[in-house]
Write a protein that holds these residues in place. Sequence first.
Motif, PDB file in Angstrom:
ATOM      1  N   UNK A 110       0.822  -1.219   0.000  1.00 19.45           N
ATOM      2  CA  UNK A 110       0.000   0.000   0.000  1.00 19.45           C
ATOM      3  C   UNK A 110       0.848   1.258   0.000  1.00 19.45           C
ATOM      4  N   UNK A 113       2.149   3.325  -3.856  1.00 16.86           N
ATOM      5  CA  UNK A 113       1.679   4.523  -4.568  1.00 16.86           C
ATOM      6  C   UNK A 113       2.074   5.813  -3.869  1.00 16.86           C
ATOM      7  N   UNK A 152     -11.082   5.296 -11.323  1.00 18.04           N
ATOM      8  CA  UNK A 152     -10.295   4.165 -10.814  1.00 18.04           C
ATOM      9  C   UNK A 152      -8.915   4.646 -10.357  1.00 18.04           C
ATOM     10  N   UNK A 155      -9.242   6.819  -7.120  1.00 19.39           N
ATOM     11  CA  UNK A 155      -9.551   5.984  -5.949  1.00 19.39           C
ATOM     12  C   UNK A 155      -8.291   5.242  -5.517  1.00 19.39           C
ATOM     13  N   UNK A 156      -7.550   4.689  -6.497  1.00 20.86           N
ATOM     14  CA  UNK A 156      -6.381   3.872  -6.156  1.00 20.86           C
ATOM     15  C   UNK A 156      -5.313   4.673  -5.445  1.00 20.86           C
ATOM     16  N   UNK A 159      -6.698   5.631  -1.677  1.00 24.75           N
ATOM     17  CA  UNK A 159      -6.960   4.640  -0.613  1.00 24.75           C
ATOM     18  C   UNK A 159      -5.814   4.545   0.407  1.00 24.75           C
ATOM     19  N   UNK A 160      -4.538   4.430  -0.028  1.00 27.53           N
ATOM     20  CA  UNK A 160      -3.472   4.303   0.976  1.00 27.53           C
ATOM     21  C   UNK A 160      -3.469   5.439   1.993  1.00 27.53           C
TER      22      UNK A 160
END
Lengths: 292, 265
Positions: A110, A113, A152, A155-156, A159-160
């Motif tokens: 995680x 990114x 997408x 969001x990706x 999230x982390x």
Amino acid sequence: MVKKAVRSLKYVYLGLMVFFLYIPIIYLIVYSFNDFTVGRRVAYANLGKWKGFTLQNYANLFSGEAGSSLLLTLEIAAISSIIATVIGTAAAIGIYAMKKRTRNLILNVSELPMVNPDLVTGITFMMLFAFVNSVLVKLGLKQVGDIPKLLIAHISFSIPYVIFSVMPRLRQSSDMLYEAAMDLGCSPLQALFKAVIPDIMPGITSGFIMALTMSLDDFVVSYFVSDLKSVLSVYIYSSARGAKGVNPALATVIFIPLVTLLLIVNLRRISKEREYEIQSKKVKLKDKGGNL
Amino acid sequence: MKRRVFAYPYVVWMILFIVIPMLFIFYYAVNVNGQFTLTKFIATLKDAGKWKVLWASVVMAFKTTLICLLLAYPIAYILSNMKKSVAGFISVLFFVPMWMNFVLRTYAWQAILEYLLPDLKKFLGLEGSVLMVLVYDFLPFMIMPLYNTLSKLDKSLLEASRDLGANSAVTFFRVVLPLSVPGIVSGITMVFIPAITAFTVPALIGNGMYHLYGNEIELAFKTLSGQGDYAVGSTLSIILLISVLVSTLIMNHFDKDQQQGGQLW
């Protein structure tokens, strides 16, 4: 005398640095009132030739591409940060209950990114979607459009940030909360919503704000991911490189709400601190009175 | 139901959208039109021009970081010595521009250097102008961690130092500066690594005449005429990833040294 001189020198330095940071913003806001018409066309690229005062740029803003990309930016930011907060919060709760080895593995992945340069994150998504779309074309299906791609990607990378702001809260919260709620007759979902989540709410809120900021602020990832339709910063970049130029009224439209918001938040904090100071002074006075 | 089930949707998401996309860099570096080949990979590695640009970017990032540090440290230091409520207000002034779209601000600099201050542009040259705007963009990212560290510094240590006979210069260099190293390190990481990959500023300020490493990658992937060259772009990205990894490791090393030193103390 020397002390006074040093003191004023400090303020001069701070003032100069603040001015440096605001030069481009002031410049854009001043030129947002400039008349950019050349014959029948509007040439925003002439961002330095004063031709007269007008409010036309503000009227043009929302009819043009700038307005629609601004709206798209807000939509993508709102939707992606809400989804990222839901998935990220659930993930943090789940990861926290895992065995140490799996937990560390997931947390390390995680972090990728967050550590990766934006540029790399952007091109990895670009290649992924290019690959998926080429497969879809072979199968005779519709390709993935710009908006789902942007969602997408946003969001990706958000999230982390949610996970890493919820995690510390979970560490502070009691481990037994979930089990205790279930023992008292809650279903798993009830236990989650009635016991665990209220306890970690500050972490969730700050994660959400982080996700929102990351999304609003993003240029690089969106630039590589989208083809035709995209967010504001991508629109600015491509029209700045072309001959069209960018409507400077955008700066005012972003700047004024931002400053208002920050001022409200900050003034509130200052008044709270003031209150706290007065309160603690009163307590001290009381203590002294008691001692006497 | 076990609690870990809640993480499953994310684990699936993570594999699909974090792990697999990363693998594509390596896939496309050695794959042209679906066929395995090392020719492009090796040709890119052998391209001296690309290495030269990488070196120029590292130097540019280094200069940016150094100037940001020199400008930001006094700001953070002055702010940390002010009354809390005043400092809070002024620090917001420094952070507001960070929230304004940075592409828009860079675009404004392009116009300012062309119309308002053409002499400055002549004086700085293309490279100097890019450097100035990079410093402009990253300055708040240096102020923030420095200000956080300096404002949490225990003021009684400064008094102690003065009581023990140190003048303010000695106090600064022997007490304040060593204690603010964590802030300096995180400021450097926040500026140096993004500065290596910056491609917006050179593209806009240099008007396509000045290239940094980020521009090389951008051009490899996003050519105006259709699809770019994924093999070249992927290889360049692998080099970039390795450089970033190395600098992060060096940075962490410094950070750890400092922490251990602090513990021994």
